[in-house]
Design a protein around this motif. Structure first.
Motif, PDB file in Angstrom:
ATOM      1  N   GLU A 156       0.827  -1.207   0.000  1.00 39.30           N
ATOM      2  CA  GLU A 156       0.000   0.000   0.000  1.00 39.30           C
ATOM      3  C   GLU A 156       0.867   1.265   0.000  1.00 39.30           C
ATOM      4  O   GLU A 156       0.587   2.216  -0.725  1.00 39.30           O
ATOM      5  CB  GLU A 156      -0.942   0.006   1.205  1.00 39.30           C
ATOM      6  CG  GLU A 156      -1.879   1.196   1.186  1.00 39.30           C
ATOM      7  CD  GLU A 156      -2.806   1.231   2.391  1.00 39.30           C
ATOM      8  OE1 GLU A 156      -2.474   0.646   3.442  1.00 39.30           O
ATOM      9  OE2 GLU A 156      -3.859   1.867   2.279  1.00 39.30           O
ATOM     10  N   GLU A 157       1.912   1.283   0.809  1.00 42.75           N
ATOM     11  CA  GLU A 157       2.819   2.434   0.850  1.00 42.75           C
ATOM     12  C   GLU A 157       3.470   2.643  -0.518  1.00 42.75           C
ATOM     13  O   GLU A 157       3.584   3.768  -0.998  1.00 42.75           O
ATOM     14  CB  GLU A 157       3.896   2.218   1.913  1.00 42.75           C
ATOM     15  CG  GLU A 157       4.868   3.363   2.043  1.00 42.75           C
ATOM     16  CD  GLU A 157       5.968   3.095   3.063  1.00 42.75           C
ATOM     17  OE1 GLU A 157       6.730   4.030   3.334  1.00 42.75           O
ATOM     18  OE2 GLU A 157       6.083   1.957   3.580  1.00 42.75           O
ATOM     19  N   ALA A 198       2.220   1.806  -3.437  1.00 38.00           N
ATOM     20  CA  ALA A 198       1.207   2.338  -4.362  1.00 38.00           C
ATOM     21  C   ALA A 198       0.991   3.835  -4.146  1.00 38.00           C
ATOM     22  O   ALA A 198       0.899   4.610  -5.104  1.00 38.00           O
ATOM     23  CB  ALA A 198      -0.104   1.584  -4.193  1.00 38.00           C
ATOM     24  N   ARG A 199       0.948   4.251  -2.887  1.00 39.32           N
ATOM     25  CA  ARG A 199       0.752   5.676  -2.587  1.00 39.32           C
ATOM     26  C   ARG A 199       1.957   6.514  -3.017  1.00 39.32           C
ATOM     27  O   ARG A 199       1.820   7.630  -3.498  1.00 39.32           O
ATOM     28  CB  ARG A 199       0.469   5.874  -1.105  1.00 39.32           C
ATOM     29  CG  ARG A 199      -0.809   5.220  -0.657  1.00 39.32           C
ATOM     30  CD  ARG A 199      -1.920   6.230  -0.469  1.00 39.32           C
ATOM     31  NE  ARG A 199      -3.159   5.587  -0.125  1.00 39.32           N
ATOM     32  CZ  ARG A 199      -3.640   5.465   1.105  1.00 39.32           C
ATOM     33  NH1 ARG A 199      -2.980   5.963   2.131  1.00 39.32           N
ATOM     34  NH2 ARG A 199      -4.788   4.866   1.311  1.00 39.32           N
ATOM     35  N   ARG A 243       3.964   5.802  -5.495  1.00 37.36           N
ATOM     36  CA  ARG A 243       3.865   5.892  -6.960  1.00 37.36           C
ATOM     37  C   ARG A 243       2.936   7.030  -7.359  1.00 37.36           C
ATOM     38  O   ARG A 243       3.258   7.829  -8.231  1.00 37.36           O
ATOM     39  CB  ARG A 243       3.340   4.582  -7.554  1.00 37.36           C
ATOM     40  CG  ARG A 243       4.348   3.488  -7.677  1.00 37.36           C
ATOM     41  CD  ARG A 243       3.668   2.271  -8.323  1.00 37.36           C
ATOM     42  NE  ARG A 243       4.504   1.115  -8.347  1.00 37.36           N
ATOM     43  CZ  ARG A 243       5.274   0.769  -9.381  1.00 37.36           C
ATOM     44  NH1 ARG A 243       5.293   1.494 -10.462  1.00 37.36           N
ATOM     45  NH2 ARG A 243       6.005  -0.319  -9.312  1.00 37.36           N
ATOM     46  N   GLN A 244       1.777   7.106  -6.701  1.00 41.57           N
ATOM     47  CA  GLN A 244       0.821   8.181  -6.994  1.00 41.57           C
ATOM     48  C   GLN A 244       1.431   9.546  -6.696  1.00 41.57           C
ATOM     49  O   GLN A 244       1.254  10.496  -7.469  1.00 41.57           O
ATOM     50  CB  GLN A 244      -0.456   7.995  -6.180  1.00 41.57           C
ATOM     51  CG  GLN A 244      -1.299   6.830  -6.598  1.00 41.57           C
ATOM     52  CD  GLN A 244      -2.488   6.620  -5.677  1.00 41.57           C
ATOM     53  OE1 GLN A 244      -2.548   7.165  -4.563  1.00 41.57           O
ATOM     54  NE2 GLN A 244      -3.439   5.815  -6.126  1.00 41.57           N
ATOM     55  N   PHE A 245       2.116   9.645  -5.572  1.00 37.67           N
ATOM     56  CA  PHE A 245       2.746  10.902  -5.172  1.00 37.67           C
ATOM     57  C   PHE A 245       3.756  11.370  -6.222  1.00 37.67           C
ATOM     58  O   PHE A 245       3.727  12.512  -6.665  1.00 37.67           O
ATOM     59  CB  PHE A 245       3.419  10.719  -3.807  1.00 37.67           C
ATOM     60  CG  PHE A 245       4.117  11.936  -3.285  1.00 37.67           C
ATOM     61  CD1 PHE A 245       3.395  13.004  -2.770  1.00 37.67           C
ATOM     62  CD2 PHE A 245       5.502  12.020  -3.295  1.00 37.67           C
ATOM     63  CE1 PHE A 245       4.051  14.127  -2.281  1.00 37.67           C
ATOM     64  CE2 PHE A 245       6.159  13.133  -2.807  1.00 37.67           C
ATOM     65  CZ  PHE A 245       5.429  14.195  -2.302  1.00 37.67           C
ATOM     66  N   GLN A 279       2.054  12.453  -9.444  1.00 42.60           N
ATOM     67  CA  GLN A 279       1.468  13.793  -9.317  1.00 42.60           C
ATOM     68  C   GLN A 279       2.527  14.881  -9.441  1.00 42.60           C
ATOM     69  O   GLN A 279       2.256  15.959  -9.957  1.00 42.60           O
ATOM     70  CB  GLN A 279       0.731  13.936  -7.988  1.00 42.60           C
ATOM     71  CG  GLN A 279      -0.548  13.147  -7.931  1.00 42.60           C
ATOM     72  CD  GLN A 279      -1.187  13.182  -6.550  1.00 42.60           C
ATOM     73  OE1 GLN A 279      -0.587  13.646  -5.573  1.00 42.60           O
ATOM     74  NE2 GLN A 279      -2.397  12.666  -6.462  1.00 42.60           N
ATOM     75  N   TRP A 301       5.661  14.400   2.073  1.00 40.54           N
ATOM     76  CA  TRP A 301       5.245  13.004   2.171  1.00 40.54           C
ATOM     77  C   TRP A 301       5.288  12.542   3.610  1.00 40.54           C
ATOM     78  O   TRP A 301       6.230  12.810   4.342  1.00 40.54           O
ATOM     79  CB  TRP A 301       6.175  12.120   1.330  1.00 40.54           C
ATOM     80  CG  TRP A 301       5.913  10.661   1.498  1.00 40.54           C
ATOM     81  CD1 TRP A 301       6.655   9.784   2.246  1.00 40.54           C
ATOM     82  CD2 TRP A 301       4.865   9.895   0.936  1.00 40.54           C
ATOM     83  NE1 TRP A 301       6.125   8.523   2.166  1.00 40.54           N
ATOM     84  CE2 TRP A 301       5.024   8.566   1.369  1.00 40.54           C
ATOM     85  CE3 TRP A 301       3.798  10.194   0.090  1.00 40.54           C
ATOM     86  CZ2 TRP A 301       4.149   7.550   0.988  1.00 40.54           C
ATOM     87  CZ3 TRP A 301       2.931   9.185  -0.284  1.00 40.54           C
ATOM     88  CH2 TRP A 301       3.125   7.892   0.162  1.00 40.54           C
ATOM     89  N   TRP A 329       3.899   8.859   5.806  1.00 40.14           N
ATOM     90  CA  TRP A 329       3.222   7.579   5.713  1.00 40.14           C
ATOM     91  C   TRP A 329       2.962   7.057   7.103  1.00 40.14           C
ATOM     92  O   TRP A 329       3.867   6.973   7.926  1.00 40.14           O
ATOM     93  CB  TRP A 329       4.049   6.564   4.937  1.00 40.14           C
ATOM     94  CG  TRP A 329       3.414   5.222   4.926  1.00 40.14           C
ATOM     95  CD1 TRP A 329       3.799   4.128   5.649  1.00 40.14           C
ATOM     96  CD2 TRP A 329       2.241   4.833   4.224  1.00 40.14           C
ATOM     97  NE1 TRP A 329       2.955   3.087   5.414  1.00 40.14           N
ATOM     98  CE2 TRP A 329       1.969   3.498   4.543  1.00 40.14           C
ATOM     99  CE3 TRP A 329       1.390   5.490   3.335  1.00 40.14           C
ATOM    100  CZ2 TRP A 329       0.903   2.803   4.008  1.00 40.14           C
ATOM    101  CZ3 TRP A 329       0.323   4.804   2.805  1.00 40.14           C
ATOM    102  CH2 TRP A 329       0.096   3.477   3.146  1.00 40.14           C
TER     103      TRP A 329
END
Length: 88
Positions: A17-18, A20-21, A23-25, A28, A82, A84
């Motif tokens: 999950e970390e 994936a997040r 990657r999104q960050f 963006q 960032w 997490w």
């Protein structure tokens, strides 16, 4: 193409999950990146192919690489924006 000559590790995620997040960050931010997986319990120097089942059951680190030219910007953005928190 990312190679050891033109990229640097900028972040290591410790869960799917970390990863994936992150990657999104980076997407963006518009920072091109590559992710390498490593089983932290595997013997050093041995990098087996990781199956989807192994990714869900083993302790895997996800190492994010960016181009050297983007490293300082990516590092700065990660440090500033960032965070997490693993959800229980």
């Amino acid at each position: 193409m990312f190679t050891s000559f033109n990229s640097l590790a900028v972040y290591t995620a410790h869960s799917l999950e970390e990863q994936a997040r992150m990657r999104q960050f980076l997407d963006q931010l518009g920072v091109e990146h590559s992710v390498s997986t490593m089983d932290i319990n595997a013997p050093k120097g041995f990098y087996p192919a990781l199956s989807p089942e192994l990714l869900q059951t083993q302790t895997i680190d996800y190492i994010f690489y960016v181009y050297k030219k983007d490293y300082e910007n990516a590092k700065s953005q990660i440090e500033s924006n960032w965070h997490w928190v693993e959800e229980a």
